[in-house]
Design a protein around this motif. Structure first.
Motif, PDB file in Angstrom:
ATOM      1  N   THR A  78      45.233  22.892  38.953  1.00 32.08           N
ATOM      2  CA  THR A  78      45.320  24.257  38.417  1.00 32.08           C
ATOM      3  C   THR A  78      46.321  24.289  37.262  1.00 32.08           C
ATOM      4  OG1 THR A  78      44.979  25.025  40.689  1.00 32.08           O
ATOM      5  CG2 THR A  78      45.669  26.672  39.082  1.00 32.08           C
ATOM      6  N   HIS A  91      53.081  38.293  49.444  1.00 30.85           N
ATOM      7  CA  HIS A  91      51.861  37.732  50.013  1.00 30.85           C
ATOM      8  C   HIS A  91      51.208  38.789  50.901  1.00 30.85           C
ATOM      9  CE1 HIS A  91      52.906  33.173  49.575  1.00 30.85           C
ATOM     10  NE2 HIS A  91      53.346  33.863  48.552  1.00 30.85           N
ATOM     11  N   GLY A 103      42.976  41.757  47.637  1.00 30.41           N
ATOM     12  CA  GLY A 103      43.949  41.245  46.672  1.00 30.41           C
ATOM     13  C   GLY A 103      44.891  42.285  46.105  1.00 30.41           C
ATOM     14  N   GLN A 132      51.142  28.072  46.519  1.00 28.92           N
ATOM     15  CA  GLN A 132      49.691  27.950  46.565  1.00 28.92           C
ATOM     16  C   GLN A 132      49.148  28.390  45.204  1.00 28.92           C
ATOM     17  OE1 GLN A 132      48.167  30.233  49.916  1.00 28.92           O
ATOM     18  NE2 GLN A 132      50.075  29.847  51.016  1.00 28.92           N
ATOM     19  N   PRO A 133      48.068  27.775  44.741  1.00 23.77           N
ATOM     20  CA  PRO A 133      47.557  28.125  43.402  1.00 23.77           C
ATOM     21  C   PRO A 133      47.359  29.634  43.194  1.00 23.77           C
ATOM     22  CG  PRO A 133      46.424  26.171  44.209  1.00 23.77           C
ATOM     23  CD  PRO A 133      47.321  26.656  45.337  1.00 23.77           C
ATOM     24  N   ARG A 134      46.947  30.344  44.221  1.00 19.74           N
ATOM     25  CA  ARG A 134      46.660  31.771  43.997  1.00 19.74           C
ATOM     26  C   ARG A 134      47.918  32.611  43.820  1.00 19.74           C
ATOM     27  NH1 ARG A 134      44.997  35.468  48.869  1.00 19.74           N
ATOM     28  NH2 ARG A 134      46.111  34.544  50.620  1.00 19.74           N
ATOM     29  N   PHE A 135      49.086  32.024  44.146  1.00 15.31           N
ATOM     30  CA  PHE A 135      50.343  32.746  43.934  1.00 15.31           C
ATOM     31  C   PHE A 135      51.159  32.138  42.789  1.00 15.31           C
ATOM     32  CE2 PHE A 135      49.502  33.394  48.577  1.00 15.31           C
ATOM     33  CZ  PHE A 135      49.168  34.739  48.479  1.00 15.31           C
ATOM     34  N   ASN A 297      50.225  43.075  41.867  1.00 12.61           N
ATOM     35  CA  ASN A 297      49.293  42.072  42.393  1.00 12.61           C
ATOM     36  C   ASN A 297      48.951  41.055  41.308  1.00 12.61           C
ATOM     37  OD1 ASN A 297      47.031  43.031  40.840  1.00 12.61           O
ATOM     38  ND2 ASN A 297      46.745  44.692  42.330  1.00 12.61           N
ATOM     39  N   ARG A 298      48.090  40.121  41.626  1.00 11.71           N
ATOM     40  CA  ARG A 298      47.784  39.006  40.723  1.00 11.71           C
ATOM     41  C   ARG A 298      47.352  39.483  39.323  1.00 11.71           C
ATOM     42  NH1 ARG A 298      47.580  33.106  40.558  1.00 11.71           N
ATOM     43  NH2 ARG A 298      47.444  33.079  38.315  1.00 11.71           N
ATOM     44  N   ASP A 302      49.224  38.372  35.822  1.00  9.71           N
ATOM     45  CA  ASP A 302      48.553  37.727  34.688  1.00  9.71           C
ATOM     46  C   ASP A 302      48.711  38.572  33.425  1.00  9.71           C
ATOM     47  OD1 ASP A 302      47.731  35.518  36.165  1.00  9.71           O
ATOM     48  OD2 ASP A 302      45.822  36.431  36.745  1.00  9.71           O
TER      49      ASP A 302
END
Ligand SMILES: [Zn+2]
Length: 348
Positions: A78, A91, A103, A132-135, A297-298, A302
């Motif tokens: 990633t 999380h 999410g 973890q990649p999603r965080f 959130n994600r 971003d």
């Protein structure tokens, strides 16, 4: 390895440990070397023993939720070794609630979420951590000096995202934004307002020091007088002081169909004589909205990375008024009157 820890609920338990364990692989596949950790009021509350929760089965909580690091290894591909990265703080809860399930963990409904450095997850004030990649949120390599501002930026991105969503209930063409409070959150909220092309006003008690200059550098008009003496009604107010009088004045002062986002946390306990009926009358008759906003959130993280990459590096750098080496960690948690953002530098 070295880590800054507290025993939650025990005031004055802040310590630099030399023998904190390396991050276990269960924490995540991406191994990161710490670059910097930012400090905010939540950290000070945790140190005072008012807040914070150690991970299950332990007494110590590694503090620090505003992170910046460099990838050491990422077997998932990633991110690449050397990439700048920050860790998402919250999380989702394990149940999960309807929001965490999609999410939107910043809107968790049952309070069972966990947070790095705050609630049941070790923080980032340690030499190495895993994600973890999603965080894991990658940052533009030119943000190496200022990328530690990503977490507070994610918080204001979320605030503006919700302002937009509320605005879409009708035709929404805001022109003026008032930010109350010129701390890190307020100044970053002003940065985002200026990136949106709004006419930006910043209000803070400070009449000297870096705050008026930093607001001015964004093209914002700086006010240091009382809010009720402003000569205009802002379409949007982002309230970042949590000061009860300012909160009430913001709700009374916003323009018709305006939106007040409350992003500052009050300590409570202060009673104010206030005409609640008049406020209700104004909110109803002018279709105004007052709402609270916290976390991100994600999607917001971003977007925050994108917003920082578009911002002036030297302006962002000026928000960081002190960089403290890890060996002098304790002084980082005693902010001075001129400090905006203090960070612990793990690279020296
Ligand atoms: Zn939840």
């Amino acid at each position: 390895m070295r880590a800054v820890t507290v025993i939650p609920g025990v005031p004055g338990s802040l310590r630099l440990l030399d023998d904190y364990p390396e991050p276990p692989t269960e924490e995540g596949s991406i191994l990161v070397e710490a670059v910097a950790v930012g400090i905010c009021g939540t950290d000070l509350e945790i140190i005072e023993g008012q807040y914070g929760e150690a991970p299950p089965g332990t007494d110590h909580l590694v503090i620090g939720h505003e992170s910046l690091g460099r990838v050491i290894e990422d077997p998932t591909g990633t991110l690449q070794p050397g990439d700048l990265v920050a860790g998402i703080v919250r999380h989702p809860d394990p149940l999960p609630c309807p929001n965490c399930a999609v999410g939107e963990w910043d809107m968790c409904r049952n309070g069972m979420f966990t947070e790095h450095g705050i609630k049941a997850l070790p923080g980032f004030a340690r030499q190495r951590w895993r994600l973890q990649p999603r965080f894991a949120v990658g940052l533009d390599p030119t943000l190496d000096e200022v990328g530690v501002l990503l977490e507070p930026t994610s918080v204001v991105v979320k605030a503006w995202d919700h302002i937009d969503r509320i605005g879409r209930r009708a035709e929404w063409q805001p022109r003026t934004a008032l930010i109350t409070g010129a701390g890190p959150i307020g100044l970053l909220a002003a940065l985002l307002a200026s990136q949106r092309g709004l006419s930006v006003h910043v209000l803070d008690l400070a009449t000297e020091g870096p705050k008026p200059e930093l607001a001015g550098a964004l093209g914002a008009t700086y006010h240091s007088g009382p809010l009720d003496q402003l000569d205009f009604e802002p379409d949007v107010i982002v309230e970042c002081t949590g000061a009860p009088v300012v909160v009430l004045e913001a709700m009374c002062r916003v323009a018709p169909t305006g939106i007040v986002c409350l992003a500052g946390v009050s300590s409570g306990g202060r009673i104010i004589d206030f005409d609640a009926g008049a406020l209700n009358r104004t909110l109803v008759l002018e279709n105004n909205v007052v709402f609270g906003s916290v976390n991100a959130n994600r999607r917001h993280w971003d977007a925050a990375a994108e917003a920082l990459s578009r911002a002036d590096r030297s302006w962002l750098g000026s928000l960081i008024t002190r960089r403290v080496p890890l060996s002098e960690y304790a002084s980082a948690y005693s902010p001075g009157p001129q400090d905006i953002k203090v960070v612990i530098d793990f690279t020296v």
